[in-house]
Design an enzyme around this catalytic site. Structure first.
Site, mmCIF file in Angstrom:
data_model
loop_
_atom_site.group_PDB
_atom_site.id
_atom_site.type_symbol
_atom_site.label_atom_id
_atom_site.label_comp_id
_atom_site.label_asym_id
_atom_site.label_seq_id
_atom_site.Cartn_x
_atom_site.Cartn_y
_atom_site.Cartn_z
ATOM 1 N N GLU A 77 20.469 -32.867 21.782
ATOM 2 C CA GLU A 77 20.626 -33.534 20.673
ATOM 3 C C GLU A 77 21.218 -32.087 19.875
ATOM 4 O O GLU A 77 21.657 -32.210 19.234
ATOM 5 C CB GLU A 77 19.280 -33.306 20.092
ATOM 6 N N ASP A 78 21.311 -30.609 20.554
ATOM 7 C CA ASP A 78 21.633 -29.674 20.397
ATOM 8 C C ASP A 78 22.938 -29.564 20.994
ATOM 9 O O ASP A 78 23.209 -27.994 21.043
ATOM 10 C CB ASP A 78 20.834 -28.350 20.602
#
Length: 726
Positions: A77-78
């Site tokens: 996600e990051d």
């Protein structure tokens, strides 16, 4: 909280489970590289978050794949790493866990609520395949809640509300009591800090005295039981802050009326010992009537089992005693995680499948609804901690959420029973179909074999469970297709008339088809049918519909209004009221009731016959419609608010909210706290278990109104607050 991988390794080393430290170490190294240079809002290195999530899972006794997924859960996600990278290095199971926890960050949604609902649905779908997904997610949310204090206030409230409404109920249904109670307590701390502090203060008062009393009771019970029961554990526990808060603030009890703030737990080897010890406890202390609960013979939906009894000691002080076996205790404390932590806890694949059947049922119940947000409503009601146990005439036990009706009971037995239902008996007496059932009731459903008989549409507003609502919708969808379309079209026309949406036939078809396609329907007929059988809640989509109508079909009218507002300004005179009207010094001014303009709104004046100038909002529907009449164009005049307006103005707002107990009281308290003079308040219950509330009150200007709207939107259950359109 831990800060390094060395600390995590030490904790893992103290567990009885054999972990693959080589894989866990590799997962940590990848996560550390991926998050290098990233900081949390607290200023800590980002890697501290996955480390602490992993530590929570180790304490729960989860397996190696779960620990690896915890360390890697934010990488996709990051950072630049992909799910393929995770799959290649750690295998399909770890990749599946990471994918299940990852939010749908790149998909556009029309509202925060829709984004939240789709994230939850994705998580539940992954959870149906592998329950470890939600256990990793619960650990992730728990650490985020523990460190939530550094976030802005609104973010703290939003996250806490989502935690209370979604994650705590799921933790409850999975039976993970420790996580459920901590999530509730942490959420309460941000949602009602004053109430939280008051409960903390109540617990602190005489704490030492109470704990000394509890220790005395423990010793007394241990002395009596230890000769006959060698393998026995006895210890005291204190009720969670949120558990006390519910009884004090939501049920209106005084602190002294809560008998289970302190309890003694007695843990033994066998079920027979549980019942034997219950008799001994009742012999040692005086039991309170109607305060005994047998969750061994009738387990809760999350498979919690225990005997609960409230007794009085010789000094007349009440306390609760909970009696259970060690297996029951593992299940009560660790829930589904006991499958990994204690091999003797939850045994076998079939038992695990039985415990997870509710996930598939929840997803199945949501299929007939086209609104993803209903899954949140389902979690809040069907997974709520309160439940009742109701009996069929044959003695079978049906578990239902608190507040369920006899219709919910009928559909819980079988969809055919619900569809053929014509009445019900509770404890031998005929009752109405909206009767709420309670624990211990014996309910008999009266049915008919008349062909074509089915449920009523009104039942959708009566039932509480998603299962019953889904089965009613399914019946209407299959059996009443033509009727659904007609009913939906009629409801659509009523809403359009109420909101001033009026178009020529061809434009109306184009407009409706665009709405239908946005809701994933191929035709207007399918869209209307979904409204008819309840798959679409029209009240929820109307704000977006009105926005599209204003944007795409009022353009020519807006241009007319703009030309009026851009007319050559004439000499302005001193205002005798709160409004300055061009070249009409001292004229009588009145404010139009159709739109109730407020200082701060763009306004326009209309010269009436004998009543001075009527002031309207520039975007008032009546103004827009009147622009088409060229013969009246000379009567429209420019107007604006004076620099200082000392008057107060009536305005009306519409509130759409989830129907719940004390909703109106909370809204009334909020308005009273803002010192608003209320002229009228009307509330009505809608078919979809929602409420519509309309309030007319006095305000000074648009800024104060916006403050009121913002405050009311913070109230639990409120979906939308808008300025009323006449």
């Amino acid at each position: 909280m831990i800060q390094s991988f060395e600390e995590l390794k030490n904790i893992i080393g103290g567990q009885s489970i054999a972990y693959d430290m080589e894989r866990i170490g590799a997962a940590y190294e990848l996560a550390q590289r991926a998050h290098e240079g990233q900081k949390r809002m607290s200023g800590e290195p980002y890697i501290s978050h996955p480390l602490n999530v992993a530590e929570i899972l180790v304490q729960l006794g989860m397996d190696t794949d779960s620990i690896c997924a915890a360390l890697l859960h934010d990488v996709v996600e990051d950072t630049d790493y992909t799910l393929g990278d995770i799959r290649k290095r750690f295998g399909a199971e770890v990749a599946g866990l990471v994918d299940g926890v990852t939010k749908l960050g790149k998909i556009p949604f029309s509202s925060r609520e829709e984004q939240q609902a789709e994230n939850v649905r994705k998580m539940l779908l992954a959870m149906a395949k592998d329950v470890r997904v939600i256990i990793v997610k619960l650990a992730d949310r728990l650490h985020n809640m523990r460190t939530l204090g550094v976030k802005p206030e609104q973010k703290r409230r939003d996250t806490s509300l989502e935690t209370m409404e979604v994650y705590a109920p799921i933790a409850h249904r999975l039976g993970i009591t420790a996580i459920k109670e901590e999530l509730e307590d942490l959420s309460l701390r941000f949602l009602d800090p004053i109430g939280y502090s008051e409960i903390e203060h109540m617990l602190d008062l005489k704490r030492d005295e109470r704990l000394a009393f509890l220790k005395k009771i423990e010793d007394k019970i241990r002395l009596r039981l230890q000769e006959e029961h060698q393998s026995i554990q006895i210890y005291g526990r204190v009720k969670s802050i949120y558990g006390i808060y519910r009884k004090v603030y939501m049920q209106g009890r005084s602190f002294e009326e809560i008998y289970d703030i302190y309890a003694v737990r007695v843990i033994v080897e066998t079920v027979n010992e549980c019942y034997n010890i219950l008799g001994i406890i009742h012999d040692m202390f005086r039991p309170l009537p109607n305060r005994f609960k047998d969750y061994i013979s009738t387990p809760k939906q999350n498979l919690y089992q225990s005997l609960h009894t409230t007794v009085l000691d010789k000094e007349g002080i009440p306390f609760e005693v909970q009696i259970r076996t060690f297996d029951m205790h593992y299940t009560a404390e660790y829930g589904i995680a006991a499958h990994w932590k204690y091999k003797e806890g939850i045994q076998g694949h079939d038992k695990l499948e039985e415990r997870l059947s509710w996930i598939r049922q929840l997803l199945e119940n949501q299929k007939e609804s086209e609104d993803a947000r209903e899954i949140i409503s389902t979690i809040k009601t069907d997974l709520a901690p309160e439940e009742v146990f109701v009996f069929t005439p044959k003695g079978d036990v049906i578990s239902l959420p608190s507040g369920a009706t006899v219709i919910d009971f009928a559909y819980a037995i079988h969809s055919a029973v619900g569809n053929r239902m014509v009445g019900a008996k509770v404890d031998g007496r005929i009752v109405s179909l909206d009767t709420v059932v309670h624990t211990g009731n014996i309910v008999e459903i009266l049915t008919t074999n008349v062909p074509g008989h089915g449920p009523s549409r009104d039942w959708l507003s009566i039932v509480r469970t998603a299962e019953a609502r889904n089965k009613i919708r399914t019946w209407f969808k299959k059996e009443r297709k033509e009727e659904n379309t007609q009913e939906g079209r009629a409801e659509l026309e009523r809403e359009f008339r109420r909101n001033g949406i009026n178009l020529p036939d061809e434009q109306m078809k184009e407009f409706l088809l665009a709405i239908a396609q946005r809701q994933h329907f191929h035709s207007i007929e399918e869209f209307c049918a979904a409204i008819g059988y309840g798959g679409i809640s029209l009240s929820r989509i109307m704000p977006r519909v009105k926005e599209d109508y204003t944007k795409n079909y009022r353009q020519s009218d807006d241009q007319k209004l703009e030309s009026l507002m851009a007319m050559k300004p004439k000499k302005e005179r001193k205002a005798t009221s709160g409004v300055i009207v061009e070249e009409l010094e001292g004229c009588l001014v009145k404010y139009a009731r159709c739109c109730n303009p407020l200082p701060g709104d763009d306004i326009v004046g209309f010269i009436t016959r004998g009543y001075g100038v009527s002031i309207h909002k520039a975007d008032c529907q009546n103004v827009i419609n009147a622009m088409a009449d060229q013969s009246q164009s000379e009567r429209w005049v420019r107007a604006r608010w004076a620099n200082t307006v000392r008057e107060k103005f009536k305005t009306t707002i519409d509130i759409y909210a989830n129907d719940r107990e004390s909703l109106l009281a909370d809204i009334s308290i909020a308005i009273a706290n803002m010192h608003l003079q209320v002229h009228s308040l009307n509330a009505k219950e809608l078919k979809d278990r929602h409420s519509s509330i309309q309030i007319t009150f006095e305000t000074t200007d648009i800024a104060q109104l916006n403050l009121v709207l913002s405050s009311l939107r913070q109230i639990e259950g409120v979906v939308s607050v808008t300025r009323s359109v006449q």
